[in-house]
Design a protein around this motif. Structure first.
Motif, PDB file in Angstrom:
ATOM      1  N   UNK A  35      -1.238 -23.801 -25.106  1.00 47.53           N
ATOM      2  CA  UNK A  35      -0.814 -22.409 -25.049  1.00 47.53           C
ATOM      3  C   UNK A  35      -0.398 -21.847 -26.402  1.00 47.53           C
ATOM      4  N   UNK A  36       0.153 -22.676 -27.283  1.00 45.94           N
ATOM      5  CA  UNK A  36       0.611 -22.180 -28.573  1.00 45.94           C
ATOM      6  C   UNK A  36      -0.565 -21.661 -29.380  1.00 45.94           C
ATOM      7  N   UNK A  88       8.832 -30.248 -25.977  1.00 43.90           N
ATOM      8  CA  UNK A  88       9.987 -30.348 -25.095  1.00 43.90           C
ATOM      9  C   UNK A  88       9.729 -29.706 -23.733  1.00 43.90           C
ATOM     10  N   UNK A  89       8.701 -28.890 -23.644  1.00 39.91           N
ATOM     11  CA  UNK A  89       8.407 -28.242 -22.367  1.00 39.91           C
ATOM     12  C   UNK A  89       7.979 -29.277 -21.341  1.00 39.91           C
ATOM     13  N   UNK A  90       8.317 -29.029 -20.083  1.00 38.21           N
ATOM     14  CA  UNK A  90       7.945 -29.954 -19.023  1.00 38.21           C
ATOM     15  C   UNK A  90       6.426 -29.997 -18.898  1.00 38.21           C
ATOM     16  N   UNK A 146      -1.153 -35.479 -18.359  1.00 35.89           N
ATOM     17  CA  UNK A 146      -2.378 -35.031 -19.000  1.00 35.89           C
ATOM     18  C   UNK A 146      -2.107 -34.127 -20.195  1.00 35.89           C
ATOM     19  N   UNK A 147      -0.931 -33.473 -20.208  1.00 37.42           N
ATOM     20  CA  UNK A 147      -0.630 -32.532 -21.277  1.00 37.42           C
ATOM     21  C   UNK A 147       0.333 -33.107 -22.311  1.00 37.42           C
ATOM     22  N   UNK A 148       0.552 -34.405 -22.291  1.00 34.93           N
ATOM     23  CA  UNK A 148       1.420 -35.045 -23.280  1.00 34.93           C
ATOM     24  C   UNK A 148       0.689 -35.045 -24.621  1.00 34.93           C
ATOM     25  N   UNK A 149       1.174 -34.260 -25.579  1.00 33.20           N
ATOM     26  CA  UNK A 149       0.525 -34.136 -26.871  1.00 33.20           C
ATOM     27  C   UNK A 149       1.329 -34.844 -27.954  1.00 33.20           C
ATOM     28  N   UNK A 150       0.677 -35.128 -29.054  1.00 30.23           N
ATOM     29  CA  UNK A 150       1.316 -35.800 -30.182  1.00 30.23           C
ATOM     30  C   UNK A 150       1.335 -34.869 -31.383  1.00 30.23           C
ATOM     31  N   UNK A 209      13.657 -26.822 -31.706  1.00 32.73           N
ATOM     32  CA  UNK A 209      13.684 -26.197 -30.390  1.00 32.73           C
ATOM     33  C   UNK A 209      12.396 -26.456 -29.616  1.00 32.73           C
ATOM     34  N   UNK A 210      11.371 -26.906 -30.306  1.00 32.23           N
ATOM     35  CA  UNK A 210      10.067 -27.075 -29.671  1.00 32.23           C
ATOM     36  C   UNK A 210       9.707 -28.526 -29.392  1.00 32.23           C
TER      37      UNK A 210
END
Length: 232
Positions: free
Chosen positions: A135-136, A166-168, A172-176, A188-189
């Motif tokens: 989304x970013x 930090x967003x839930x 599948x959406x776990x990014x590095x 904050x992110x």
């Protein structure tokens, strides 16, 4: 020579077969032996019942706190991210970010990161691997990159830190994200859960690749696999 009467022979036979009396000292000795045997059996059983905790680095675990420390010692300390440009070794912050580290390790064991692409590369800022359709927007990341030099610097977000959003999110959406410069405004992110301890040159090589106007690499750069290690 007179014959011995049958009654006399019977009495002599009884005297010969009668058992000898056991002394008090013998009884006490045998009782002591029995007690010692039972003690060693109980000690051996207790020792073997505690062996799973005994494998921990800090010896025997006592109570709930000791059990937690034993489980922590089993968590891998390092992750080796094997990319198409070379390996990047990361020390995991399993004490500072235990939940994120556990999720990361679980995904590594499932092969989640195999084939993942570094789809966003912003020089002197960050390289990102994960969902190409995240989304970013590139503009938002670019504005952050321009502003970060004017903000107070955070130790947590020095260069070569490994983090995730930090967003839930689901697995599948776990990014590095690997920072290539101190970026305090990402506090904050991102949740930082590791630091690159070897392979900084690989990170810099990825950072130098040609990108388009959306900061996407023109050539494919991906993660082949991630291996977990206790020591390096």
């Amino acid at each position: 020579m007179g014959r011995i009467k049958p009654q006399a022979l019977l009495q002599q036979s009884k005297k010969k077969k009668a058992p000898s009396r056991i002394s008090t000292s013998t009884i006490a000795f045998l009782a002591l032996v029995v007690v010692l045997v039972l003690f060693f059996i109980f000690s051996g059983f207790k020792h073997f019942s505690n062996r799973p905790e005994d494998r921990a680095e800090h010896g025997f675990s006592i109570g709930r706190k000791g059990l937690v420390e034993s489980k922590k010692s089993d968590v891998p300390t390092y992750a080796i991210i094997n990319t198409s440009k070379g390996p990047i070794t990361v020390e995991l912050f399993k004490d500072a970010s235990p939940e994120v580290v556990d999720e990361f390790i679980n995904l590594c064991e499932k092969g989640h990161f195999k084939g993942m692409r570094f789809h966003r590369v912003i020089k002197n800022y960050v390289i990102q691997g994960g969902d190409v359709h995240s989304l970013d927007t590139a503009e938002e990341w670019t504005s952050k990159g321009k502003q970060h030099s004017q903000l107070d610097r955070s130790v947590k977000h020095e260069a070569f830190m490994l983090g995730t959003s930090k967003t839930k999110h689901d697995s599948k959406s776990f990014e590095l994200f690997i920072t290539t410069a101190p970026i305090p405004d990402l506090n904050e992110k991102l949740t930082v859960f590791g630091k690159v301890v070897k392979g900084e040159d690989v990170v810099q090589e990825i950072e130098e690749v040609d990108t388009d106007e959306h900061f996407q690499p023109k050539s494919t750069i991906g993660i082949m696999n991630v291996t977990l290690e206790q020591k390096i």
